[in-house]
Each structure stands twice: as structure tokens, then as C-alpha cells.
Motif scaffolding. Structure first.
Motif, PDB file in Angstrom:
ATOM      1  N   LEU A   1       0.876  -1.325  -0.045  1.00  0.00           N
ATOM      2  CA  LEU A   1       0.038   0.120  -0.105  1.00  0.00           C
ATOM      3  C   LEU A   1       0.867   1.223   0.069  1.00  0.00           C
ATOM      4  N   ALA A   2       1.834   1.316   0.762  1.00  0.00           N
ATOM      5  CA  ALA A   2       2.796   2.525   1.051  1.00  0.00           C
ATOM      6  C   ALA A   2       3.545   2.708  -0.307  1.00  0.00           C
ATOM      7  N   LEU A   3       4.095   1.410  -0.911  1.00  0.00           N
ATOM      8  CA  LEU A   3       4.642   1.920  -2.391  1.00  0.00           C
ATOM      9  C   LEU A   3       3.877   2.287  -3.471  1.00  0.00           C
ATOM     10  N   ARG A   4       2.569   1.729  -3.534  1.00  0.00           N
ATOM     11  CA  ARG A   4       1.636   2.476  -4.463  1.00  0.00           C
ATOM     12  C   ARG A   4       1.228   3.864  -4.236  1.00  0.00           C
ATOM     13  N   GLU A   5       1.042   4.386  -2.985  1.00  0.00           N
ATOM     14  CA  GLU A   5       1.091   5.620  -2.527  1.00  0.00           C
ATOM     15  C   GLU A   5       2.117   6.491  -2.994  1.00  0.00           C
ATOM     16  N   LEU A   6       3.327   6.019  -2.699  1.00  0.00           N
ATOM     17  CA  LEU A   6       4.496   6.772  -3.022  1.00  0.00           C
ATOM     18  C   LEU A   6       4.544   7.060  -4.664  1.00  0.00           C
ATOM     19  N   ALA A   7       4.426   5.853  -5.368  1.00  0.00           N
ATOM     20  CA  ALA A   7       4.343   5.854  -6.828  1.00  0.00           C
ATOM     21  C   ALA A   7       3.432   6.795  -7.355  1.00  0.00           C
ATOM     22  N   ASP A   8       2.177   6.950  -6.464  1.00  0.00           N
ATOM     23  CA  ASP A   8       1.145   8.162  -7.052  1.00  0.00           C
ATOM     24  C   ASP A   8       1.539   9.109  -6.774  1.00  0.00           C
ATOM     25  N   GLU A   9       2.023   9.569  -5.584  1.00  0.00           N
ATOM     26  CA  GLU A   9       2.567  10.761  -5.266  1.00  0.00           C
ATOM     27  C   GLU A   9       3.504  11.659  -6.078  1.00  0.00           C
ATOM     28  N   TYR A  10       4.424  10.616  -6.483  1.00  0.00           N
ATOM     29  CA  TYR A  10       5.547  11.010  -7.433  1.00  0.00           C
ATOM     30  C   TYR A  10       5.157  11.540  -8.797  1.00  0.00           C
ATOM     31  N   ALA A  11       4.149  10.611  -9.014  1.00  0.00           N
ATOM     32  CA  ALA A  11       3.104  10.987 -10.559  1.00  0.00           C
ATOM     33  C   ALA A  11       2.699  12.406 -10.445  1.00  0.00           C
ATOM     34  N   VAL A  12       1.823  12.655  -9.464  1.00  0.00           N
ATOM     35  CA  VAL A  12       1.013  13.774  -9.175  1.00  0.00           C
ATOM     36  C   VAL A  12       2.128  14.926  -9.085  1.00  0.00           C
ATOM     37  N   GLN A  13       3.028  14.696  -8.267  1.00  0.00           N
ATOM     38  CA  GLN A  13       4.137  15.833  -8.096  1.00  0.00           C
ATOM     39  C   GLN A  13       4.787  16.222  -9.458  1.00  0.00           C
ATOM     40  N   GLY A  14       4.908  15.285 -10.665  1.00  0.00           N
ATOM     41  CA  GLY A  14       5.716  15.244 -11.594  1.00  0.00           C
ATOM     42  C   GLY A  14       7.103  15.326 -11.353  1.00  0.00           C
ATOM     43  N   ARG A  15       7.667  14.403 -10.661  1.00  0.00           N
ATOM     44  CA  ARG A  15       8.956  14.315 -10.084  1.00  0.00           C
ATOM     45  C   ARG A  15       9.822  13.737 -11.207  1.00  0.00           C
ATOM     46  N   GLY A  16      11.020  13.917 -11.374  1.00  0.00           N
ATOM     47  CA  GLY A  16      11.969  13.459 -12.321  1.00  0.00           C
ATOM     48  C   GLY A  16      12.217  12.095 -12.419  1.00  0.00           C
ATOM     49  N   PHE A  17      11.735  11.280 -11.373  1.00  0.00           N
ATOM     50  CA  PHE A  17      11.888   9.933 -11.315  1.00  0.00           C
ATOM     51  C   PHE A  17      10.472   9.163 -10.890  1.00  0.00           C
ATOM     52  N   GLU A  18      10.574   8.145 -11.082  1.00  0.00           N
ATOM     53  CA  GLU A  18       9.243   7.309 -10.870  1.00  0.00           C
ATOM     54  C   GLU A  18       9.551   5.727  -9.969  1.00  0.00           C
ATOM     55  N   LEU A  19       8.458   5.288  -9.453  1.00  0.00           N
ATOM     56  CA  LEU A  19       8.339   4.087  -8.812  1.00  0.00           C
ATOM     57  C   LEU A  19       7.735   3.112  -9.339  1.00  0.00           C
ATOM     58  N   ARG A  20       8.335   2.011  -9.893  1.00  0.00           N
ATOM     59  CA  ARG A  20       7.886   1.065 -10.655  1.00  0.00           C
ATOM     60  C   ARG A  20       8.112  -0.283 -10.367  1.00  0.00           C
ATOM     61  N   VAL A  21       7.271  -1.290 -10.760  1.00  0.00           N
ATOM     62  CA  VAL A  21       7.430  -2.631 -10.510  1.00  0.00           C
ATOM     63  C   VAL A  21       8.036  -3.136 -11.804  1.00  0.00           C
ATOM     64  N   VAL A  22       9.261  -3.637 -11.620  1.00  0.00           N
ATOM     65  CA  VAL A  22      10.062  -4.490 -12.860  1.00  0.00           C
ATOM     66  C   VAL A  22      10.567  -5.542 -12.350  1.00  0.00           C
ATOM     67  N   ALA A  23      10.479  -6.765 -13.135  1.00  0.00           N
ATOM     68  CA  ALA A  23      11.064  -7.962 -12.896  1.00  0.00           C
ATOM     69  C   ALA A  23      10.794  -8.233 -11.304  1.00  0.00           C
ATOM     70  N   GLY A  24       9.625  -8.221 -11.080  1.00  0.00           N
ATOM     71  CA  GLY A  24       9.064  -8.783  -9.995  1.00  0.00           C
ATOM     72  C   GLY A  24       9.307  -7.769  -8.595  1.00  0.00           C
ATOM     73  N   GLY A  25       9.801  -6.773  -8.709  1.00  0.00           N
ATOM     74  CA  GLY A  25      10.222  -6.005  -7.561  1.00  0.00           C
ATOM     75  C   GLY A  25      10.213  -4.415  -7.786  1.00  0.00           C
ATOM     76  N   TRP A  26      10.379  -3.614  -6.771  1.00  0.00           N
ATOM     77  CA  TRP A  26      10.175  -2.271  -6.917  1.00  0.00           C
ATOM     78  C   TRP A  26      11.686  -1.595  -7.098  1.00  0.00           C
TER      79      TRP A  26
END
Length: 202
Positions: free
Chosen positions: A37-62
Motif C-alpha cells: 500500500l505504501a509503495l503504491r501511494e509513493l508511486a502515485d505521489e511522485y506521478a502527481v508531483q511530476g518528479r523526475g523519477f518514478e517508482l515502478r514494479v519491474v522484474a517482480g520488484g520495486w
């Protein structure tokens, strides 16, 4: 939750490969559900803020990744105009392994119609493929793609590989086992690269 997000950010800042929710939960003494839940909230927050980085799930991990729209800036800073690219021969060989795995070198060579030993060594050194046991009938070593391959391709798993059929020539003009026409799905691919010398390290 207030102290979980900063802790997750701190841990993810130092990882060099995607980390599973279970591993993060164990390290931070929280439940996988809380971490997810916390990871998904962080990912959404970064997207809303338009940060230069993002938090994504790749190869089974974050893991943190720079956003695609800033790729030019990152390349200019990190690569300084020099980028180690895979040749067309390496890309074709990697495609055969990705779609046929686990597969032997001889099988890959048969599909491509040319010896691929040198290229396979390069893919092994790059960490894009790895050994996956031996073929029962012949004892030949089998190969498969790695988690690093998934990470570089931005895939959650092999099931996200693009469908092969749309990229093949007309059915009557190609054998079923052929992989000619496979799209170059390596982000570092150089469309102009040739593959005259199959034994040259790439």
C-alpha cells in the motif's frame, strides 16, 4: 504509515536491483500488505508531483527509475555521448533466447542460420542470459534470460513480451520456427548495426 514511507524511500535509494514487497516487509518489520500500500501511494505521489523519477514494479520488484521524458538529460550526463550498444547479431540472438527459452546454443544457431557462440558469450557477460540446466537428450547447456534482462526491457515478466506473430513475414513465406523479423526491443539498440562478424564481442 507515516514512518514507513520514508523508510521505504531510504532503502530503495540504495538498492541496485528491484526488491520484492516481501523482502522490504521483512527488512522493515511490517506486513507485505502495508508495504504494498505504501509503495503504491509513493508511486502515485511522485506521478502527481511530476518528479523526475518514478517508482515502478519491474522484474517482480520495486525500484526507482528516471522518467522517460528526461532520458536525454540523463544520457548526456551519464554517458557523455558514449554508449555500449548491442549489435544486430546480439539483438537477434537475445530475441531467440527470450522467445524459445530454455534453449541450447545449437538451437539458437539453427534458428538464426549462423554460429552464435561468440554472441552468446557476450550476452552471458552482459548478464542478459544465464545457464538453465542441460538438455536431457543431448546434455547440451540450456540458456534463458535473466531478471536483469526483464529490468532492462521494463517488463514485469516474460508474459509481457510482445506477441511475435505480427512481426513475422507472411505465413507462407516463412517456416514456423523462424524468428526472422523479430522486433529490436533492446532500448540501447542501434538500428544501423550490422552482424557480419558473429564471433566478435559486442
Amino acid at each position: 504509515m507515516s514512518d514507513l514511507k520514508p523508510a521505504l524511500e531510504a532503502v530503495l535509494m540504495v538498492v541496485d536491483e528491484p526488491v520484492t514487497e516481501e523482502r522490504l516487509a521483512k527488512a522493515l518489520d511490517r506486513t507485505p500488505r502495508e508495504v504494498a500500500l505504501a509503495l503504491r501511494e509513493l508511486a502515485d505521489e511522485y506521478a502527481v508531483q511530476g518528479r523526475g523519477f518514478e517508482l515502478r514494479v519491474v522484474a517482480g520488484g520495486w525500484r526507482y527509475y528516471t522518467r522517460a521524458e528526461h532520458a536525454a538529460a540523463v544520457e548526456a550526463f551519464v554517458l557523455d555521448g558514449q554508449q555500449a550498444r548491442l549489435t544486430q547479431a546480439a539483438l537477434e540472438t537475445l530475441a531467440v533466447v527470450a522467445y524459445r527459452q530454455p534453449v541450447s546454443r545449437s538451437r539458437v544457431s539453427a534458428v538464426r542460420g549462423v554460429n552464435c557462440d561468440g554472441v552468446m558469450r557476450t550476452l552471458l557477460q552482459r548478464g542478459l542470459v544465464e545457464e538453465a540446466g542441460a538438455e536431457p537428450e543431448t546434455g547440451a547447456i540450456l540458456y534463458r534470460t535473466t531478471n536483469y534482462f526483464l529490468e532492462r526491457m521494463g517488463l514485469r515478466g516474460l508474459d509481457e513480451l510482445p506477441e511475435l506473430a505480427p512481426f513475422l513475414p507472411e505465413a507462407e513465406a516463412v517456416e514456423a520456427d523462424s524468428l526472422e523479423g523479430v522486433p529490436s526491443f533492446d532500448p540501447d539498440a542501434d538500428d544501423g548495426a550490422g552482424h557480419a562478424d558473429e564471433t566478435t564481442e559486442v
